[in-house]
Design a protein around this motif. Structure first.
Motif, short mmCIF file in Angstrom:
data_model
loop_
_atom_site.label_atom_id
_atom_site.label_comp_id
_atom_site.label_asym_id
_atom_site.label_seq_id
_atom_site.Cartn_x
_atom_site.Cartn_y
_atom_site.Cartn_z
N LYS A 86 0.84 -1.21 0.00
CA LYS A 86 0.00 0.00 0.00
C LYS A 86 0.87 1.25 0.00
N ASP A 90 0.42 2.77 -3.54
CA ASP A 90 -0.78 3.61 -3.38
C ASP A 90 -0.46 4.96 -2.76
N GLU A 181 -6.82 -4.98 -3.49
CA GLU A 181 -7.18 -3.66 -4.00
C GLU A 181 -7.01 -2.62 -2.91
N GLU A 183 -8.13 0.84 -1.10
CA GLU A 183 -9.32 1.67 -0.94
C GLU A 183 -8.94 3.16 -1.01
N ASP A 184 -9.84 3.96 -1.57
CA ASP A 184 -9.61 5.40 -1.63
C ASP A 184 -9.70 5.99 -0.22
N GLU A 186 -10.68 8.46 2.83
CA GLU A 186 -11.92 9.20 3.12
C GLU A 186 -11.75 10.69 2.84
N GLY A 197 -6.21 3.59 -8.80
CA GLY A 197 -5.61 2.57 -7.93
C GLY A 197 -4.94 1.44 -8.66
#
Length: 208
Positions: A86, A90, A181, A183-184, A186, A197
């Protein structure tokens, strides 16, 4: 002395008239003459040529496939950086531009890519157990045969482990699983839109 306008040619029991220009060019069988070729037959030289071309093409394809297989098993030195997936794929968004720019450079120079992203590298636990214990899972690695470039990536990413390993391409690209995957967040406060992503998936071995 003028040539006669026609000549008589005997084929079997049949006598036919042909123009002098066709004598020496036409081929005869008991089926007769047709446009200077053997009626009812194929041009064997062309057929043999096509077969030869197909044979050469198939042979070349076999050589390429064999060479690729040999290259994938050849042992060489690889450099790598490894970190939490991540964080690497990300959160470190500037890494996307580093990899995209290098990919664009390789495409312009028509060079085969020598760098890849490997999710959950199989060799991490097998070859570097201490690093594996300190790395939050799932992990991801960027690998390349260009050791200088890997050092550059390390300087850009910073919070990752850099190392080297001698192994085959097949082994360095071996993955033990997916990283899932991302997550976006918040809340996104940056003045630009967040990268998609899946941006990094074009650098997977099967996609590159």
């Amino acid at each position: 002395m003028e040539l006669p306008t026609v000549a008589r040619v005997s084929v079997g029991s049949t006598t036919r008239k042909v123009a002098p220009a066709t004598i020496g060019k036409a081929k005869f069988t008991s089926n007769g003459i047709r446009n200077g070729t053997i009626a009812g037959t194929r041009n064997k030289s062309v057929t043999l040529s096509h077969r030869a071309n197909r044979t050469v093409a198939v042979a070349a394809g076999d050589v390429d496939a064999s060479q690729m297989q040999q290259d994938s098993k050849q042992v060489q030195k690889w450099g790598f950086v490894v970190a939490n997936a991540k964080f690497l794929l990300d959160e470190e968004e500037h890494l996307a531009e580093v990899l995209r720019e290098r990919r664009r450079y390789f495409q312009e120079k028509e060079k085969d890519m020598d760098f890849f992203i490997v999710p959950e590298p199989k060799w991490l636990d097998e070859k570097f157990p201490d690093v594996a214990k300190r790395t939050k899972r799932p992990a991801a690695a960027i690998v390349s045969t260009d050791l200088v470039w890997i050092t550059f990536v390390k300087l850009r990413v910073d919070r990752c482990y850099k190392g080297e390993i001698e192994c085959s391409k097949e082994d360095i690209l071996a993955s033990a699983g997916s990283v899932g995957e991302f997550e976006d967040p918040e809340l996104w406060t940056a003045p630009y839109n967040k990268y998609d992503g899946d941006w990094w998936k074009v650098f997977l071995p099967q996609e590159a």
